[in-house]
Design a protein around this motif. Sequence first.
Motif, PDB file in Angstrom:
ATOM      1  N   SER A 214      -9.168  40.838 -26.139  1.00  0.00           N
ATOM      2  CA  SER A 214      -8.750  40.166 -26.903  1.00  0.00           C
ATOM      3  C   SER A 214      -7.635  40.080 -27.240  1.00  0.00           C
ATOM      4  CB  SER A 214      -9.803  39.457 -27.822  1.00  0.00           C
ATOM      5  OG  SER A 214      -8.626  38.766 -28.688  1.00  0.00           O
TER       6      SER A 214
ATOM      7  N   LEU B  14      -4.204  25.590 -30.884  1.00  0.00           N
ATOM      8  CA  LEU B  14      -6.025  26.675 -30.535  1.00  0.00           C
ATOM      9  C   LEU B  14      -6.622  27.418 -31.280  1.00  0.00           C
ATOM     10  CD1 LEU B  14      -5.439  26.983 -27.095  1.00  0.00           C
ATOM     11  CD2 LEU B  14      -7.290  25.168 -28.130  1.00  0.00           C
ATOM     12  N   VAL B  15      -5.913  28.340 -31.765  1.00  0.00           N
ATOM     13  CA  VAL B  15      -6.128  29.200 -33.083  1.00  0.00           C
ATOM     14  C   VAL B  15      -6.935  28.719 -34.492  1.00  0.00           C
ATOM     15  CG1 VAL B  15      -5.265  31.220 -34.884  1.00  0.00           C
ATOM     16  CG2 VAL B  15      -4.742  31.141 -31.932  1.00  0.00           C
TER      17      VAL B  15
ATOM     18  N   ILE C 285      -7.820  25.396 -34.607  1.00  0.00           N
ATOM     19  CA  ILE C 285      -9.436  25.102 -34.284  1.00  0.00           C
ATOM     20  C   ILE C 285     -10.403  26.158 -34.511  1.00  0.00           C
ATOM     21  CG2 ILE C 285     -10.801  23.877 -32.448  1.00  0.00           C
ATOM     22  CD1 ILE C 285      -8.281  22.256 -31.432  1.00  0.00           C
ATOM     23  N   GLU C 286      -9.862  26.892 -33.754  1.00  0.00           N
ATOM     24  CA  GLU C 286     -11.145  28.274 -33.667  1.00  0.00           C
ATOM     25  C   GLU C 286     -11.651  29.122 -35.045  1.00  0.00           C
ATOM     26  OE1 GLU C 286     -14.059  30.906 -32.636  1.00  0.00           O
ATOM     27  OE2 GLU C 286     -13.147  29.502 -31.871  1.00  0.00           O
TER      28      GLU C 286
ATOM     29  N   ARG D  84     -14.061  26.292 -36.904  1.00  0.00           N
ATOM     30  CA  ARG D  84     -14.930  26.492 -36.401  1.00  0.00           C
ATOM     31  C   ARG D  84     -16.141  27.556 -37.077  1.00  0.00           C
ATOM     32  NH1 ARG D  84     -18.027  29.020 -33.107  1.00  0.00           N
ATOM     33  NH2 ARG D  84     -16.519  30.905 -32.720  1.00  0.00           N
ATOM     34  N   ARG D  85     -15.009  28.764 -37.354  1.00  0.00           N
ATOM     35  CA  ARG D  85     -15.702  30.373 -38.135  1.00  0.00           C
ATOM     36  C   ARG D  85     -15.203  30.215 -39.181  1.00  0.00           C
ATOM     37  NH1 ARG D  85     -13.735  35.957 -34.998  1.00  0.00           N
ATOM     38  NH2 ARG D  85     -13.800  35.117 -32.490  1.00  0.00           N
TER      39      ARG D  85
ATOM     40  N   ALA E 211     -10.084  34.268 -40.167  1.00  0.00           N
ATOM     41  CA  ALA E 211      -9.736  33.128 -40.015  1.00  0.00           C
ATOM     42  C   ALA E 211      -8.713  32.614 -40.994  1.00  0.00           C
ATOM     43  CB  ALA E 211     -11.201  31.787 -40.865  1.00  0.00           C
TER      44      ALA E 211
ATOM     45  N   SER F 182      -5.805  34.120 -39.792  1.00  0.00           N
ATOM     46  CA  SER F 182      -5.225  33.029 -38.787  1.00  0.00           C
ATOM     47  C   SER F 182      -4.563  31.959 -38.890  1.00  0.00           C
ATOM     48  CB  SER F 182      -6.739  33.449 -37.789  1.00  0.00           C
ATOM     49  OG  SER F 182      -6.541  34.913 -37.451  1.00  0.00           O
TER      50      SER F 182
END
Length: 362
Positions: free
Chosen positions: A92, A147-148, A150-151, A154-155, A231, A234
């Motif tokens: 990653s 994108l980060v 959004i992820e 979700r987390r 999260a 981030s």
Amino acid sequence: MLDERTLHGCDDHTLSEHAQGECDCNKNDNEKHVHNGQGCNKYNHEAHSHGTHAHSHSANKTTLRNSFLIIFGFMLVEIVGGLVTNSLALLSDAGHMFSDAAALALSLFAFKFGEKKGTLQNTFGYKRIEILAAAINGIALIAIAVLVVIEAIRRLQNPPEVASLGMLVISAVGLAVNIVVALYMARGADTRENVNMRGAYLHVLGDALGSVGAIVAAILIMSFGWGWADAVASVLVSLLIAKSGYGVLKATFHILMEGAPANVDTSEILAAIGGTAGVRSTHDLHVWSITSGVNALSAHVVIEGDMSVSAAQEVTHEIERKLARLGIAHVTIQIETGAHGHADELICEIKGGEAGHLGHSH
């Protein structure tokens, strides 16, 4: 009217390595240009010698190339390490390094491509590609941040198990590499004035901030078991990256829209032209950037009385000398008498239609 001989009267190597607008025209050509309303700026070296930007074109290229090699080399090490140890975290982080390497490669390509000589179809050359590369990097920064986020959302809804120790070690090593590259770029290249360099630099800086966030999150997870810290960190880092990307995109948009350069004061320019002996007025003024640090100007200058061609040429040269000290690298002056037939509007609206100045609305 400019012909092919006039176009190639400028040294293209000087254009790419010096002030990108310095022409070495002989006296006869200058006199013809003044008669037709054109002036070839022989004094642009003065603008460059005053250092409107701290680092040269070649220094930017060298710094980008070396930075790319460091980032790309470490990325290969992480890929090998990830495959050998079966570590998703390493792979990653290698992905993050790849995005940095791609940004650096794009900026380096833009500098190299921008050195191509101008043609009759591309009379300003290809320097503007540096701005396009910076715009792509700015868009990429914002896209990565989105994108980060959004992820991260979700987390937050379903926090996964995080290998905090491995995350800490990898982030620390990644941070060290990015700090080395960021410091090298900040000291060896023009990361402030050159928007192409700044876009690449912010990619590296953004990755370094990501590593800092990951380190803080890893410590919080190890110390307090706060799984959501990854999260949240981030999201915070992504907001900073998005802000940087927006700044780059805003600067490139301004240049692409032919806006006046940020480091040029148009009121000083008008005062310099108007204060020149023999000048009555100025109209149809345009000031823009060809690329970062290479500013251009065109204007109609009305002179007093009926000057000879040589006298008008001296007025043009004096204006060029003054503008060079104000950071204008490429100057085109159209000399006119009081009977020019145009309204004396400083800013003329450019419209389509008939060829020539009739296309301007006064």
